[in-house]
Design a protein around this motif. Structure first.
Motif, PDB file in Angstrom:
ATOM      1  N   LEU A  88     -17.718  -3.188  -1.256  1.00 32.84           N
ATOM      2  CA  LEU A  88     -17.247  -3.108  -2.640  1.00 32.84           C
ATOM      3  C   LEU A  88     -15.816  -2.605  -2.678  1.00 32.84           C
ATOM      4  CD1 LEU A  88     -20.412  -1.618  -4.382  1.00 32.84           C
ATOM      5  CD2 LEU A  88     -19.725  -4.011  -4.191  1.00 32.84           C
ATOM      6  N   HIS A  89     -15.049  -3.182  -3.569  1.00 29.88           N
ATOM      7  CA  HIS A  89     -13.630  -2.833  -3.720  1.00 29.88           C
ATOM      8  C   HIS A  89     -13.462  -1.996  -4.983  1.00 29.88           C
ATOM      9  CE1 HIS A  89     -13.830  -6.422  -1.233  1.00 29.88           C
ATOM     10  NE2 HIS A  89     -12.721  -5.974  -0.663  1.00 29.88           N
ATOM     11  N   HIS A  90     -12.714  -0.910  -4.848  1.00 32.27           N
ATOM     12  CA  HIS A  90     -12.494   0.009  -5.962  1.00 32.27           C
ATOM     13  C   HIS A  90     -10.996   0.217  -6.170  1.00 32.27           C
ATOM     14  CE1 HIS A  90     -16.724   1.258  -6.192  1.00 32.27           C
ATOM     15  NE2 HIS A  90     -16.698   1.097  -4.880  1.00 32.27           N
ATOM     16  N   LEU A  91     -10.605   0.314  -7.423  1.00 33.03           N
ATOM     17  CA  LEU A  91      -9.212   0.565  -7.782  1.00 33.03           C
ATOM     18  C   LEU A  91      -8.870   2.025  -7.523  1.00 33.03           C
ATOM     19  CD1 LEU A  91      -6.579  -0.342  -9.219  1.00 33.03           C
ATOM     20  CD2 LEU A  91      -7.662   0.331 -11.361  1.00 33.03           C
ATOM     21  N   ASN A  92      -7.708   2.243  -6.922  1.00 34.65           N
ATOM     22  CA  ASN A  92      -7.171   3.590  -6.747  1.00 34.65           C
ATOM     23  C   ASN A  92      -5.848   3.646  -7.519  1.00 34.65           C
ATOM     24  OD1 ASN A  92      -6.390   6.133  -5.958  1.00 34.65           O
ATOM     25  ND2 ASN A  92      -5.705   5.492  -3.946  1.00 34.65           N
ATOM     26  N   PRO A  93      -5.835   4.195  -8.725  1.00 35.68           N
ATOM     27  CA  PRO A  93      -4.623   4.191  -9.547  1.00 35.68           C
ATOM     28  C   PRO A  93      -3.581   5.237  -9.162  1.00 35.68           C
ATOM     29  CG  PRO A  93      -6.383   5.278 -10.722  1.00 35.68           C
ATOM     30  CD  PRO A  93      -6.976   4.773  -9.432  1.00 35.68           C
ATOM     31  N   LEU A 133       5.746  -0.647  -0.079  1.00 40.34           N
ATOM     32  CA  LEU A 133       4.498  -1.386   0.052  1.00 40.34           C
ATOM     33  C   LEU A 133       3.778  -1.499  -1.297  1.00 40.34           C
ATOM     34  CD1 LEU A 133       2.861  -2.897   2.113  1.00 40.34           C
ATOM     35  CD2 LEU A 133       1.743  -0.761   2.733  1.00 40.34           C
ATOM     36  N   VAL A 134       3.820  -0.445  -2.087  1.00 43.65           N
ATOM     37  CA  VAL A 134       3.195  -0.483  -3.411  1.00 43.65           C
ATOM     38  C   VAL A 134       3.932  -1.474  -4.312  1.00 43.65           C
ATOM     39  CG1 VAL A 134       2.581   0.851  -5.466  1.00 43.65           C
ATOM     40  CG2 VAL A 134       2.300   1.854  -3.204  1.00 43.65           C
ATOM     41  N   PHE A 135       5.279  -1.423  -4.302  1.00 45.96           N
ATOM     42  CA  PHE A 135       6.048  -2.381  -5.094  1.00 45.96           C
ATOM     43  C   PHE A 135       5.775  -3.813  -4.641  1.00 45.96           C
ATOM     44  CE2 PHE A 135       9.035   1.150  -6.304  1.00 45.96           C
ATOM     45  CZ  PHE A 135       8.875   1.011  -7.675  1.00 45.96           C
ATOM     46  N   LYS A 136       5.688  -4.018  -3.337  1.00 49.37           N
ATOM     47  CA  LYS A 136       5.398  -5.355  -2.807  1.00 49.37           C
ATOM     48  C   LYS A 136       4.027  -5.824  -3.289  1.00 49.37           C
ATOM     49  CE  LYS A 136       4.798  -7.955   1.460  1.00 49.37           C
ATOM     50  NZ  LYS A 136       4.783  -7.935   2.917  1.00 49.37           N
ATOM     51  N   ALA A 193      -3.732  -1.740   2.125  1.00 52.06           N
ATOM     52  CA  ALA A 193      -2.656  -1.128   2.908  1.00 52.06           C
ATOM     53  C   ALA A 193      -1.733  -0.299   2.019  1.00 52.06           C
ATOM     54  CB  ALA A 193      -1.859  -2.196   3.646  1.00 52.06           C
ATOM     55  N   ALA A 194      -1.550  -0.738   0.773  1.00 48.50           N
ATOM     56  CA  ALA A 194      -0.705  -0.014  -0.181  1.00 48.50           C
ATOM     57  C   ALA A 194      -1.449   1.162  -0.808  1.00 48.50           C
ATOM     58  CB  ALA A 194      -0.213  -0.965  -1.269  1.00 48.50           C
ATOM     59  N   GLY A 195      -2.752   1.271  -0.546  1.00 48.36           N
ATOM     60  CA  GLY A 195      -3.541   2.360  -1.111  1.00 48.36           C
ATOM     61  C   GLY A 195      -4.015   2.111  -2.530  1.00 48.36           C
ATOM     62  N   LEU A 196      -3.815   0.895  -3.039  1.00 44.21           N
ATOM     63  CA  LEU A 196      -4.205   0.579  -4.409  1.00 44.21           C
ATOM     64  C   LEU A 196      -5.677   0.203  -4.533  1.00 44.21           C
ATOM     65  CD1 LEU A 196      -1.034  -1.454  -5.353  1.00 44.21           C
ATOM     66  CD2 LEU A 196      -1.693   0.770  -6.267  1.00 44.21           C
ATOM     67  N   VAL A 197      -6.273  -0.189  -3.421  1.00 39.79           N
ATOM     68  CA  VAL A 197      -7.687  -0.551  -3.389  1.00 39.79           C
ATOM     69  C   VAL A 197      -8.334   0.173  -2.219  1.00 39.79           C
ATOM     70  CG1 VAL A 197      -9.317  -2.452  -2.963  1.00 39.79           C
ATOM     71  CG2 VAL A 197      -7.381  -2.807  -4.491  1.00 39.79           C
ATOM     72  N   VAL A 198      -9.499   0.734  -2.471  1.00 41.14           N
ATOM     73  CA  VAL A 198     -10.298   1.334  -1.410  1.00 41.14           C
ATOM     74  C   VAL A 198     -11.637   0.615  -1.374  1.00 41.14           C
ATOM     75  CG1 VAL A 198      -9.195   3.603  -1.443  1.00 41.14           C
ATOM     76  CG2 VAL A 198     -11.108   3.164  -2.953  1.00 41.14           C
ATOM     77  N   THR A 199     -12.216   0.532  -0.187  1.00 38.63           N
ATOM     78  CA  THR A 199     -13.483  -0.182  -0.052  1.00 38.63           C
ATOM     79  C   THR A 199     -14.569   0.773   0.401  1.00 38.63           C
ATOM     80  OG1 THR A 199     -12.978  -0.806   2.216  1.00 38.63           O
ATOM     81  CG2 THR A 199     -12.362  -2.369   0.497  1.00 38.63           C
ATOM     82  N   HIS A 225       5.046   5.821 -11.275  1.00 38.56           N
ATOM     83  CA  HIS A 225       5.408   6.087 -12.669  1.00 38.56           C
ATOM     84  C   HIS A 225       6.125   7.424 -12.786  1.00 38.56           C
ATOM     85  CE1 HIS A 225       4.683   7.791 -16.683  1.00 38.56           C
ATOM     86  NE2 HIS A 225       4.908   6.565 -17.091  1.00 38.56           N
ATOM     87  N   ASP A 226       5.538   8.441 -12.180  1.00 34.54           N
ATOM     88  CA  ASP A 226       6.135   9.771 -12.267  1.00 34.54           C
ATOM     89  C   ASP A 226       7.520   9.805 -11.628  1.00 34.54           C
ATOM     90  OD1 ASP A 226       3.829  10.552 -13.505  1.00 34.54           O
ATOM     91  OD2 ASP A 226       3.049  11.691 -11.802  1.00 34.54           O
ATOM     92  N   ARG A 227       7.679   9.090 -10.528  1.00 30.15           N
ATOM     93  CA  ARG A 227       8.951   9.134  -9.811  1.00 30.15           C
ATOM     94  C   ARG A 227      10.009   8.230 -10.433  1.00 30.15           C
ATOM     95  NH1 ARG A 227      10.438   7.514  -3.636  1.00 30.15           N
ATOM     96  NH2 ARG A 227      12.625   8.082  -3.830  1.00 30.15           N
ATOM     97  N   TRP A 228       9.645   7.021 -10.852  1.00 34.65           N
ATOM     98  CA  TRP A 228      10.642   6.029 -11.235  1.00 34.65           C
ATOM     99  C   TRP A 228      10.738   5.769 -12.733  1.00 34.65           C
ATOM    100  CZ3 TRP A 228      14.151   4.959  -7.854  1.00 34.65           C
ATOM    101  CH2 TRP A 228      13.856   5.082  -6.500  1.00 34.65           C
TER     102      TRP A 228
END
Length: 109
Positions: free
Chosen positions: A71-76, A5-8, A57-63, A83-86
């Motif tokens: 408000l939308h916030h970045l979740n890095p 989902l994150v890659f998508k 849904a991918a967890g990259l943005v939280v509201t 990055h750590d895994r791949w």
């Protein structure tokens, strides 16, 4: 975390643009993010909302609701986990090889 989902989410240029906008200034409303996308393409508010839902849904943005505005916030964190895994495990050997080469060259000098 669902890597697929994150890659998508990261595969789409509009979603990357939204993440970049949140990186530049976190805590943006849908209207603000819609304006960022509108500067590059002709996308409706519904289209931007759809991209934001996938990023959530991918967890990259939280509201977070602030009064009547969401408000939308970045979740890095998911990006860092990818990055750590791949990425990290594949670059480690190269860095080690370069360090070893440097040491050998210095020893032979």
């Amino acid at each position: 975390m669902d890597d697929d989902l994150v890659f998508k989410a990261l595969a789409d240029p509009t979603r990357r643009l939204l993440l970049d906008a949140l990186f530049e200034r976190d805590g943006r409303s849908l209207s603000e993010l819609e304006a960022v996308v509108a500067a590059r393409s002709e996308m409706t508010r519904f289209g931007v909302s759809k991209h934001l839902r996938l990023l959530e849904a991918a967890g990259l943005v939280v509201t977070r609701k602030q009064g009547r505005v969401k408000l939308h916030h970045l979740n890095p964190v998911p990006i860092r986990l990818l990055h750590d895994r791949w990425i990290d495990k594949y670059t480690e050997r190269r860095v080690t090889a370069l360090t070893e080469l440097k040491r050998q060259l210095e020893d032979n000098s």
